[in-house]
Design an enzyme around this catalytic site. Sequence first.
Site, PDB file in Angstrom:
ATOM      1  N   LYS A   1       9.431  -0.642  14.092  1.00 46.12           N
ATOM      2  CA  LYS A   1      10.050  -0.495  12.206  1.00 46.12           C
ATOM      3  C   LYS A   1      10.797   0.646  12.716  1.00 46.12           C
ATOM      4  CE  LYS A   1       5.602  -0.619   9.989  1.00 46.12           C
ATOM      5  NZ  LYS A   1       4.744   0.077   9.168  1.00 46.12           N
TER       6      LYS A   1
ATOM      7  N   GLU B   1      -4.372  -6.871  15.125  1.00 43.58           N
ATOM      8  CA  GLU B   1      -4.145  -5.354  14.848  1.00 43.58           C
ATOM      9  C   GLU B   1      -4.923  -4.205  14.847  1.00 43.58           C
ATOM     10  OE1 GLU B   1      -0.360  -5.315  12.033  1.00 43.58           O
ATOM     11  OE2 GLU B   1      -1.883  -4.575  10.144  1.00 43.58           O
TER      12      GLU B   1
ATOM     13  N   LYS C   1       0.793  -1.156   0.152  1.00 44.53           N
ATOM     14  CA  LYS C   1       0.510  -0.063   0.154  1.00 44.53           C
ATOM     15  C   LYS C   1       0.728   0.635   0.233  1.00 44.53           C
ATOM     16  CE  LYS C   1      -3.368   2.411   3.119  1.00 44.53           C
ATOM     17  NZ  LYS C   1      -4.203   2.040   4.158  1.00 44.53           N
TER      18      LYS C   1
ATOM     19  N   HIS D   1      -4.950 -32.948  18.410  1.00 46.72           N
ATOM     20  CA  HIS D   1      -3.543 -34.190  18.830  1.00 46.72           C
ATOM     21  C   HIS D   1      -2.441 -32.718  19.392  1.00 46.72           C
ATOM     22  CE1 HIS D   1      -5.035 -37.398  18.027  1.00 46.72           C
ATOM     23  NE2 HIS D   1      -6.096 -36.449  16.641  1.00 46.72           N
TER      24      HIS D   1
HETATM   25  O1  F6P Z   1       2.065  -4.168  10.255  1.00 48.24           O
HETATM   26  C1  F6P Z   1       2.140  -2.748  10.026  1.00 48.24           C
HETATM   27  C2  F6P Z   1       1.462  -2.867   7.810  1.00 48.24           C
HETATM   28  O2  F6P Z   1       1.488  -1.095   7.848  1.00 48.24           O
HETATM   29  C3  F6P Z   1       0.100  -3.211   7.990  1.00 48.24           C
HETATM   30  O3  F6P Z   1      -0.360  -2.619   8.338  1.00 48.24           O
HETATM   31  C4  F6P Z   1       0.003  -3.913   6.376  1.00 48.24           C
HETATM   32  O4  F6P Z   1      -0.705  -5.023   6.398  1.00 48.24           O
HETATM   33  C5  F6P Z   1       1.554  -3.677   6.490  1.00 48.24           C
HETATM   34  O5  F6P Z   1       2.359  -3.473   7.411  1.00 48.24           O
HETATM   35  C6  F6P Z   1       2.160  -3.988   5.010  1.00 48.24           C
HETATM   36  O6  F6P Z   1       2.252  -3.026   4.118  1.00 48.24           O
HETATM   37  P1  F6P Z   1       2.331  -2.286   2.861  1.00 48.24           P
HETATM   38  O7  F6P Z   1       1.027  -2.815   2.035  1.00 48.24           O
HETATM   39  O8  F6P Z   1       2.484  -0.035   2.899  1.00 48.24           O
HETATM   40  O9  F6P Z   1       3.702  -2.118   2.745  1.00 48.24           O
END
Ligand code: F6P
Length: 546
Positions: free
Chosen positions: A510, A351, A205, A382
Amino acid sequence: MTPINIPEWQSLIRHYSDLKYLSMREQFALDSDRAHDFSVSSGDLLLDYSKNRVTKETMEKLVSLAESVDMNSWIERMFNGDKINNTENRAVLHIALRNRSNTPIMVDGEDVMPAINTVLAKMRSFCDQVHSGAWLGFSGKKMTDIVNVGIGGSDLGPAMICDALEPYGVDGVNVHFVSNVDGTDLSTTLEKLNPETTLFVVASKTFTTQETLTNAESARAWFLQSGSQQDVAKHFVAVSTNAEAVSDFGIDTDNMFEIWDWVGGRYSLWSAIGLPIALYVGMDNFERMLDGGHEMDNHFRSQPLAENMPVLMGLLGIWYINFFGTQTHAIVPYDHSLARFPNHMQQLDMESNGKVTNREGQRISYKTGPVIWGTPGTNGQHAYFQLIHQGTQLIPVDFVLPVNSHYPDRDHQSILLANGLAQSEALMRGKNAEEVRAELVKEGFSGKQLEALLPHKVFPGNRPSNTLLFPQLTPEMLGQLVALYEHKVFVQGVIWNINSFDQWGVELGKQLAKAILPDVQSDGEIAVHDSSTTRLIELIRQLRFK
Ligand code: F6P
């Protein structure tokens, strides 16, 4: 707003103290209609919640709690595109991605549906080209292997759906998912593949995620050992909101599939983040999944709270977490192809609702999201079911049961179903001392030996579960199931007065990873850390193969 101060919550506290020893076994004995009365359906999907420690009064009180927080208006706010993700000032519109009725949904005065439809059409055209062979690799061969490079929501959901819809796979197309920055993930995937017939979907994203960009760069380096820079366009496509970063990476923005800031990562499998799904099972099946999600949306939006499946599941979760004090919730699919379903649900729920700050920015004093975990039945039986049956913690379980398999099964499916039903019955009934005694006597035990063994064989029972039953795991049904859990999470977030759609809690790690990287990469002076971290860095430097 603090939910614990509202009268409906206080009334539930009193109700809990009256009811905490309620025996489900007795309730079933008293009411022959219990299974019927504590069930609800949406299309072909049935939720049987009768094996819960509730009475009709409990459910009425829980529904009153939902009313007291204006649940219906929150639902409407989400469906109307209000910016309910307040900390990021964003709408929350995964429901628009599967809005098959195509009614306008406005954000900032603009209908989002035309843009969604344009991307769906672009996905369809791309899938058709790949499947028909109109889209060829640099040496003129058809694509046989799709590698999705993404992480979190840009990996887990699509990976789970591809596993689950394996029976719908298009002939000659394989799909792979690379997420972990651990080089093992990419290397073990690529060693099986031919660059001439491999298509990479870089799914991010933000297009800033360290793991994804590192994996994508290494994938491109691997590809360039065979193909040329010009050929990258035939073998790399992207899904993102960030056209500039996609272009900087070297992917033609014509080969970029757009998503929008109002799609949360863990809610994004319905968007172009689902491109590997569409490539794997075909666009028609992808759209069947959207249809299922939309069906659940219609149910969620239209059904009264007392008959509303996501609302009921959310409220039952609240009942256990906030009144019984449970901390975890198991999701156990009795379908091997749903092996990754609990993993996706883990990100979706944890999350979203792993929060300690309410919408107004105040620290909260009540429990929020549980630990979500699980593996497919019957394997879990199991492994960890011992603790669910006889351990000291109360762990609510969701049993997910498709009646029919996609595979020739002889007796497998009957055995599988019998096991799923047996577990939920055993958790509810338990086995008391008299029953154990009678069994042991029958087996020939007596005296001290019998008395010594007896307590170990007692099952306390009265352990709650939901059962989700449906005819078969079709794309529509999978869409319904995922949407059901998405809305359940939302319902709980509304009651807890938290924003389920941000994820600030992932940021600190991060940041620190970026700060620590130079210390791990080089032999220079180590930056200031706590003494444990510094010592571990020193040890890593000593132990690292030169
Ligand atoms: O773990 C945090 C996060 O922002 C998630 O919400 C998201 O799905 C993932 O990292 C990947 O983010 P991106 O699609 O921006 O690479």
